[in-house]
Scaffold this motif. Structure first.
Motif, mmCIF file in Angstrom:
data_model
loop_
_atom_site.group_PDB
_atom_site.id
_atom_site.type_symbol
_atom_site.label_atom_id
_atom_site.label_comp_id
_atom_site.label_asym_id
_atom_site.label_seq_id
_atom_site.Cartn_x
_atom_site.Cartn_y
_atom_site.Cartn_z
ATOM 1 N N GLN A 140 0.760 -1.179 -0.160
ATOM 2 C CA GLN A 140 0.064 -0.020 -0.082
ATOM 3 C C GLN A 140 0.847 1.317 -0.006
ATOM 4 O O GLN A 140 0.626 2.250 -0.546
ATOM 5 C CB GLN A 140 -0.946 -0.015 1.191
ATOM 6 C CG GLN A 140 -1.777 1.227 1.291
ATOM 7 C CD GLN A 140 -2.906 1.055 2.506
ATOM 8 O OE1 GLN A 140 -2.937 0.232 3.506
ATOM 9 N NE2 GLN A 140 -3.493 2.144 2.570
ATOM 10 N N PHE A 141 2.164 1.262 0.817
ATOM 11 C CA PHE A 141 2.764 2.258 0.908
ATOM 12 C C PHE A 141 4.224 2.126 0.003
ATOM 13 O O PHE A 141 5.258 2.810 0.289
ATOM 14 C CB PHE A 141 3.084 2.765 2.259
ATOM 15 C CG PHE A 141 1.857 3.150 3.037
ATOM 16 C CD1 PHE A 141 1.148 4.369 2.745
ATOM 17 C CD2 PHE A 141 1.072 2.097 3.732
ATOM 18 C CE1 PHE A 141 -0.156 4.704 3.496
ATOM 19 C CE2 PHE A 141 0.042 2.497 4.692
ATOM 20 C CZ PHE A 141 -0.578 3.963 4.211
ATOM 21 N N GLY A 142 4.264 1.224 -0.719
ATOM 22 C CA GLY A 142 5.572 1.211 -1.354
ATOM 23 C C GLY A 142 6.064 2.207 -2.278
ATOM 24 O O GLY A 142 7.283 2.567 -2.252
ATOM 25 N N TYR A 143 5.231 2.812 -2.818
ATOM 26 C CA TYR A 143 5.735 4.046 -3.774
ATOM 27 C C TYR A 143 6.323 5.105 -2.728
ATOM 28 O O TYR A 143 7.278 5.516 -3.049
ATOM 29 C CB TYR A 143 4.527 4.727 -4.357
ATOM 30 C CG TYR A 143 4.827 5.807 -5.299
ATOM 31 C CD1 TYR A 143 5.457 5.959 -6.569
ATOM 32 C CD2 TYR A 143 4.391 7.346 -4.525
ATOM 33 C CE1 TYR A 143 5.817 6.993 -7.125
ATOM 34 C CE2 TYR A 143 4.693 8.322 -5.748
ATOM 35 C CZ TYR A 143 5.337 8.222 -6.658
ATOM 36 O OH TYR A 143 5.819 9.461 -7.294
ATOM 37 N N HIS A 144 5.710 5.475 -1.519
ATOM 38 C CA HIS A 144 6.099 6.396 -0.759
ATOM 39 C C HIS A 144 7.303 5.734 -0.132
ATOM 40 O O HIS A 144 8.443 6.744 0.168
ATOM 41 C CB HIS A 144 5.089 6.675 0.294
ATOM 42 C CG HIS A 144 3.831 7.184 -0.415
ATOM 43 N ND1 HIS A 144 2.702 6.407 -0.775
ATOM 44 C CD2 HIS A 144 3.447 8.614 -0.631
ATOM 45 C CE1 HIS A 144 1.675 7.002 -1.110
ATOM 46 N NE2 HIS A 144 2.290 8.432 -1.092
#
Length: 355
Positions: A328-332
């Motif tokens: 879910q927060f891989g990009y960030h």
């Protein structure tokens, strides 16, 4: 009537009939012949009159008289006329006609032939000339070619000291050589000022092409000046020795003094050439240092930019089984890691002086 005029009148009346008559001798300043700067006769150190070339030989054979002739780039006919008056050696006359001679001292029978190189600063370049000097019993003839300061100053100075001028033609030879060597110094002083400006400029920023060309020209001119001045050491040493009968032993200290002046000129030239060489080396070192600094900066920024480039390359391969793509927060998380990595690299490079 002055003392000099009375002496001149008495000597003229007592001279043989073949000698020039006073009525035929023009007054000072009345001789205007192309190539003749001055043609004067001195009696016991006192200038008594200007004389034509055709009467110079007769006056030089009178006891206590010295004929001093100054020529500026004379034509062969004028030199031939002077040759006839003093029986100058043909080889010496040929050298004086053609110029482009190396400084030297030649002895032809009872006469001396001296060649010296002169120098002047013209348009920030050293221009060279030559002076050929014939010295014999009762006469001295100076022939100037190219860049050279007039010897009028020498005449005017020593004419105020008849006691010194009365020493004869060998003393006049000393006076001319000393004047030539002394005139090297203004040239060197002007170059010295420019060299100091170059030193200050080198420390401020690297040399551009025009500066390097100017530095090269200065070094070359100084080398040519050294080659022009150095042989005068041998010339003056020979004149100071007792084996030159045309020069009296009492004048040996004067020629040794000229030798010391020439050596001082040599030392100053060598010093200036070393400074110019050092300035050139410093400029190269500064340029290389700045190139290295630029290279380090480029390498540092390339290393920093390699981090996001590598990450973008990995995630741009379009593989299907990449678990982190579903986070879910891989990009960030990836962006934060990229920023942290780049910041650490920037800090390290900054600390090491690369940025």
């Amino acid at each position: 009537m002055s003392v000099a005029e009375k002496r001149f009148a008495a000597e003229t009346l007592s001279s043989p009939p073949a000698e020039p008559a006073p009525s035929k001798i023009p007054e000072q300043g009345h001789l205007h012949e192309t190539g003749v700067v001055a043609s004067s006769v001195y009696a016991h150190g006192v200038r008594i009159a200007d004389i034509p070339i055709e009467e110079a030989g007769a006056w030089s054979r009178k006891d206590g008289h010295v004929v001093w002739i100054g020529l500026l780039e004379p034509d062969p006919d004028l030199l031939h006329r002077v040759q006839q008056q003093f029986n100058l050696h043909p080889l010496a006359v040929e050298d004086a006609t053609n110029a482009h001679q190396r400084p030297k001292l030649e002895q032809y029978g009872d006469a001396l032939f001296v060649v010296a190189r002169t120098a002047q600063l013209v348009d920030k370049r050293i221009a060279f000339g030559e002076t050929h000097i014939f010295v014999g019993n009762g006469y001295i003839v100076s022939v100037r070619h190219g860049a050279s300061t007039s010897y009028k100053t020498v005449r005017q100075h020593w004419e105020t000291c008849p006691t010194s001028l009365a020493k004869g033609e060998d003393f006049i030879l000393y006076a001319i050589l000393d004047f030539i060597v002394d005139n090297y110094m203004p040239v060197l002083e002007a170059i010295h000022e420019e060299v100091e400006e170059i030193e200050d400029k080198v420390l401020a920023k690297p040399m551009i092409r025009d500066d390097i060309e100017r530095l090269y020209m200065l070094r070359r001119d100084l080398l040519r000046l050294r080659n022009a001045a150095a042989p005068l050491v041998d010339v003056c040493q020979r004149l100071a020795n007792a084996n030159v009968p045309q020069v009296r032993p009492t004048l040996a200290p004067m020629f040794r003094d000229v030798t010391d002046h020439v050596r001082t000129v040599q030392e100053k030239i060598d010093s200036l050439r070393e400074v110019l060489a050092f300035a050139f080396e410093v400029s190269l070192l500064i340029g290389q240092s700045q190139e290295n600094a630029i290279t380090k900066k480029l390498a540092s920024w390339a290393a920093i930019l390699a981090v996001p480039t590598a990450v973008a390359g990995i995630y741009g391969m379009n593989f299907k089984n990449m678990p982190e793509l579903e986070l879910q927060f891989g990009y960030h998380t990836v962006l934060v890691l990229i920023v942290i990595s780049c910041t650490v690299l920037y800090w390290r490079f900054r600390k090491n002086g690369w940025l």
